[in-house]
Design an enzyme around this catalytic site. Sequence first.
Site, PDB file in Angstrom:
ATOM      1  N   GLU A 568       3.238   5.909 -44.995  1.00 34.83           N
ATOM      2  CA  GLU A 568       2.925   6.282 -43.609  1.00 34.83           C
ATOM      3  C   GLU A 568       3.242   7.760 -43.456  1.00 34.83           C
ATOM      4  O   GLU A 568       4.352   8.195 -43.803  1.00 34.83           O
ATOM      5  CB  GLU A 568       3.750   5.479 -42.593  1.00 34.83           C
ATOM      6  CG  GLU A 568       3.455   5.919 -41.172  1.00 34.83           C
ATOM      7  CD  GLU A 568       4.261   5.188 -40.100  1.00 34.83           C
ATOM      8  OE1 GLU A 568       5.056   4.288 -40.448  1.00 34.83           O
ATOM      9  OE2 GLU A 568       4.095   5.541 -38.924  1.00 34.83           O
ATOM     10  N   GLU A 742       8.846  -3.335 -39.915  1.00 33.39           N
ATOM     11  CA  GLU A 742       9.309  -1.943 -39.870  1.00 33.39           C
ATOM     12  C   GLU A 742      10.823  -1.869 -39.820  1.00 33.39           C
ATOM     13  O   GLU A 742      11.480  -2.802 -39.332  1.00 33.39           O
ATOM     14  CB  GLU A 742       8.805  -1.263 -38.587  1.00 33.39           C
ATOM     15  CG  GLU A 742       7.355  -0.892 -38.570  1.00 33.39           C
ATOM     16  CD  GLU A 742       7.036  -0.066 -37.321  1.00 33.39           C
ATOM     17  OE1 GLU A 742       7.292  -0.555 -36.204  1.00 33.39           O
ATOM     18  OE2 GLU A 742       6.547   1.068 -37.477  1.00 33.39           O
TER      19      GLU A 742
HETATM   20  P1  C2E Z   1       6.567   5.180 -35.753  1.00 29.89           P
HETATM   21  O1  C2E Z   1       5.122   5.317 -35.956  1.00 29.89           O
HETATM   22  O2  C2E Z   1       7.049   3.842 -35.365  1.00 29.89           O
HETATM   23  O3  C2E Z   1       7.234   5.711 -37.044  1.00 29.89           O
HETATM   24  C1  C2E Z   1       8.291   5.106 -37.625  1.00 29.89           C
HETATM   25  C2  C2E Z   1       9.541   5.811 -37.258  1.00 29.89           C
HETATM   26  O4  C2E Z   1      10.639   5.015 -37.656  1.00 29.89           O
HETATM   27  C3  C2E Z   1       9.735   7.135 -37.998  1.00 29.89           C
HETATM   28  O5  C2E Z   1      10.433   8.030 -37.190  1.00 29.89           O
HETATM   29  C4  C2E Z   1      10.576   6.765 -39.178  1.00 29.89           C
HETATM   30  O6  C2E Z   1      11.301   7.847 -39.703  1.00 29.89           O
HETATM   31  C5  C2E Z   1      11.487   5.751 -38.537  1.00 29.89           C
HETATM   32  N1  C2E Z   1      12.027   4.799 -39.541  1.00 29.89           N
HETATM   33  C6  C2E Z   1      11.470   4.359 -40.680  1.00 29.89           C
HETATM   34  N2  C2E Z   1      12.270   3.475 -41.273  1.00 29.89           N
HETATM   35  C7  C2E Z   1      13.360   3.350 -40.519  1.00 29.89           C
HETATM   36  C8  C2E Z   1      14.556   2.572 -40.620  1.00 29.89           C
HETATM   37  O7  C2E Z   1      14.808   1.804 -41.579  1.00 29.89           O
HETATM   38  N3  C2E Z   1      15.470   2.682 -39.655  1.00 29.89           N
HETATM   39  C9  C2E Z   1      15.243   3.534 -38.563  1.00 29.89           C
HETATM   40  N4  C2E Z   1      16.172   3.604 -37.642  1.00 29.89           N
HETATM   41  N5  C2E Z   1      14.125   4.272 -38.418  1.00 29.89           N
HETATM   42  C10 C2E Z   1      13.194   4.177 -39.418  1.00 29.89           C
HETATM   43  P2  C2E Z   1       9.874   9.452 -36.874  1.00 29.89           P
HETATM   44  O8  C2E Z   1       9.282  10.021 -38.103  1.00 29.89           O
HETATM   45  O9  C2E Z   1      10.936  10.178 -36.210  1.00 29.89           O
HETATM   46  O10 C2E Z   1       8.693   9.165 -35.920  1.00 29.89           O
HETATM   47  C11 C2E Z   1       8.909   8.755 -34.661  1.00 29.89           C
HETATM   48  C12 C2E Z   1       7.645   8.442 -33.992  1.00 29.89           C
HETATM   49  O11 C2E Z   1       6.879   9.633 -33.817  1.00 29.89           O
HETATM   50  C13 C2E Z   1       6.722   7.553 -34.800  1.00 29.89           C
HETATM   51  O12 C2E Z   1       7.073   6.217 -34.655  1.00 29.89           O
HETATM   52  C14 C2E Z   1       5.406   7.885 -34.210  1.00 29.89           C
HETATM   53  O13 C2E Z   1       5.202   7.127 -33.042  1.00 29.89           O
HETATM   54  C15 C2E Z   1       5.537   9.332 -33.867  1.00 29.89           C
HETATM   55  N6  C2E Z   1       4.937  10.117 -34.968  1.00 29.89           N
HETATM   56  C16 C2E Z   1       5.479  10.494 -36.140  1.00 29.89           C
HETATM   57  N7  C2E Z   1       4.586  11.176 -36.853  1.00 29.89           N
HETATM   58  C17 C2E Z   1       3.435  11.197 -36.128  1.00 29.89           C
HETATM   59  C18 C2E Z   1       2.142  11.753 -36.345  1.00 29.89           C
HETATM   60  O14 C2E Z   1       1.843  12.299 -37.407  1.00 29.89           O
HETATM   61  N8  C2E Z   1       1.205  11.603 -35.362  1.00 29.89           N
HETATM   62  C19 C2E Z   1       1.485  10.946 -34.204  1.00 29.89           C
HETATM   63  N9  C2E Z   1       0.547  10.820 -33.283  1.00 29.89           N
HETATM   64  N10 C2E Z   1       2.700  10.408 -33.985  1.00 29.89           N
HETATM   65  C20 C2E Z   1       3.664  10.541 -34.944  1.00 29.89           C
HETATM   66 CA    CA Z   2       6.432   1.819 -35.660  1.00 29.54          CA
HETATM   67 CA    CA Z   3       3.711   4.364 -37.100  1.00 28.76          CA
END
Ligand code: C2E
Ligand code: CA
Ligand code: CA
Length: 800
Positions: A568, A742
Amino acid sequence: MVEIFLTLAKDHAITLVVAATVVCIVASWLFFDLFERVRGTVGLSRLQWLGFAALAGGLGVWTTHFIATLGYRPDFAFSFDPDMTAASALISVATVGLPAALTALTDRTWLKLLGGAVTGAGIVLMHVAGMAALTNCGVEQPAAGAVPIALASAALCALAMALPERTRPGIRIALAVAAVSLVHFGLIAGTAIVPVGSEPSGIDRSILGFLVGIVVICLALSAGALVTSSSKLAEQKQREALFSNALTNMSNGLLVIGAGGRIDLFNDRLVTLFDIRPEGVAIGMPWQRYLANLAERLGWNEARLGRVIDNHTQWFALDRTTYLEHALEDGRTISVSCRPIMGGGAVLTYDDVTAERQAQREVERLAFHDPLTGLPNRRKFAQELEAAYEGRRAATLFLIDLDRFKIVNDTLGHAAGDWLLTECGVRMGRVCERGELVARLAGDEFAVLSLSCDEEEAAGLSRRIIATLSDPFLIHGRMVSVGCSIGMASTRDAASADVMIQHADLALYKAKTLGRGRNQRYEAGMQEAAMRRSVLEADLRGALERGEFTLLYQPLYRIEDRSVLGFEALIRWQHPARGFISPGEFIPVAEETGLIREIGLWIVEEACRHVRQWPDGIHVAVNVSPVQLRSEGFPGEVARLLEAAGVSPDRLEIELTETALVEDSELIAASLRTLRDSGIRVAMDDFGTGYSSLAHLRKFDLDCIKIDLSFVQTAPFDPAAAAVLHAVVQLARGLGVGTVGEGVETEEQFEVLRQAGCEVAQGYLLGRPMTAMQAYALCRAETRQNVRRALARRSAVAAV
Ligand code: C2E
Ligand code: CA
Ligand code: CA
């Protein structure tokens, strides 16, 4: 006849005849001028003018007679009896001047005719008396000839007096002169003069001439004086006419009260304005009586009349003009001005200003109200808010923004939108039971001002507003639901109305970002957060060009054999000053500003560039925001990028949250369909945090759902969460949709997912987000491990 004229001409000195005629004309003019004054005056001065007119008329005829007599038979040495001469003057005044003058006192024609006839007969009488004053001759006058002359004279004079008022004065003068000439010359013509005695007795011609001369001079002087005063009189009359004209045609009612407290003047407009009865107002009436009559007319009671009288008394005593407006029971507004006069009394003017006031009210209404809903507008609202501050009153402001109004406007048309806005206003008015001010500020933005700072009350009211606006509206047979978000602020937290509006705005913004249909009270720190946000927004604008974004990749593992299936893509922003900024903070800002479209395409491009380098079976999942999906060219752009990178569409997956799917569902469903048709896969992200509706799974043709980490992480110790997780996986399987768990951080969580039948897992336990290079390395390691495993399996089989 000719013979008579010849005899007359022979018997008379022509110069004196001309002089007599001139005197007669002047005297007649004098008489009729004085006559007009008699008509135009009252009381004592009328009597005076009557006396002057009688004298002028009588003496005029007398003088005419004697001048003519002085010129008669110059061969004769006439002498005159002084008593009889004087008596003839008196007779002339009494029988000629007086009756003629008296007709000025009447408007009845028959009386005028009578007066004129007496005058005509009087001229004859005067002539006879004048002839009788001759002392040294006998006068033989045939009585028979006198009768028709008297009748003719009476007729001429009657006509002169009875002619209508507008008749030119010259005609009357001509008639009078004709009567006098007719009598004198007519009677003289038939008169025989017989000398008696040789010595003349009494006064002789020269003395009489002197006397007559004095009278002529008096008449001439009077005429001269009258000419001057006549022109003044005419001017005055003109002025009076103008004044009376102005008075009658004034648009204002006028009332002049004299120093004695009585009415000196009023005009017709006053009477029509209040519809006063004829006896209700009159010259000379005390002003209190007039007000009492007015009170009766307007239906005021004793107390009100008393107040009005007291007010008037006070105004009269002031040294300035008082203005006020009276609202009458019949709905009219009368403006009254009272200007006291130096030395007592006052001038009051009354003006019907109903139309002006109505127009003024209408202008005010238009200036302070929204024409569509009829609610107070922004200006009025701001004024009321200011007033609350000025009066140091506690108040709560609710800023209300309709959530889905734009969709209604776009899909059902502006007329439906207008109706909806009006209906929202009505509904809000209904729930604002305590008389709160409901206003429409702009578009679909409303506001409510409550004069209370009670937090519970405010929360209750905002809930009622949300509830009433969430109830569906029936428009053209379709049920439409809009709903609203509310931001609240109170006077307690803000020093001024402007700050309070700012607070409510910030709270509204927060309510909207937290998800619609919410209310949010202003909290300390929101202002600062907003500031930070706006700085962030400014920085975000150049971040892409400056190359501050990178993508990290978090692996997705098959639960069955813990092998990597894809990654992802997760964006990272390396801010030059603030360092790393989480996507959770800047993605919403990028969405609001629309920058997400540009950034989103860069993410797809970058992800394609990397996935191309990875082994064939490995796919990349990209998070896509609803803003991107709503923009029309998005599917086409993605297809172009895939092609440019030479990546097969089935290696790309789009992740979209459930809440995003629901908003504007038609538009987004269409976009997703185009993407899916081109072979791209679609996953629903964060399942369980939004509506968690399985109906959505069917509607949107999904390939996969990602079960939110909150479920995954609680399932090992919460049987309810575990049950939900099981059910979701089973249902998804039934629908032919894959499942990803997730946020897997522990082996227990992994195990729960495995037991539930979930196919894929993602989380820190399996792999943290990593660079593209690391991802590539992970894939290579996986491949090597797979080769090793395969070789091991083969040698094991060989050993067996
Ligand atoms: P999401 O799509 O639900 O992405 C998963 C988030 O959960 C990611 O945070 C990831 O680092 C985090 N995560 C993964 N595994 C674990 C785990 O085992 N424990 C915990 N506590 N967290 C975990 P991130 O990267 O900070 O992204 C946060 C949100 O930001 C994402 O949620 C997504 O909604 C948005 N996002 C991130 N990258 C993009 C992007 O390229 N485009 C768009 N439109 N939104 C993005
Ligand atoms: Ca998610
Ligand atoms: Ca996602």
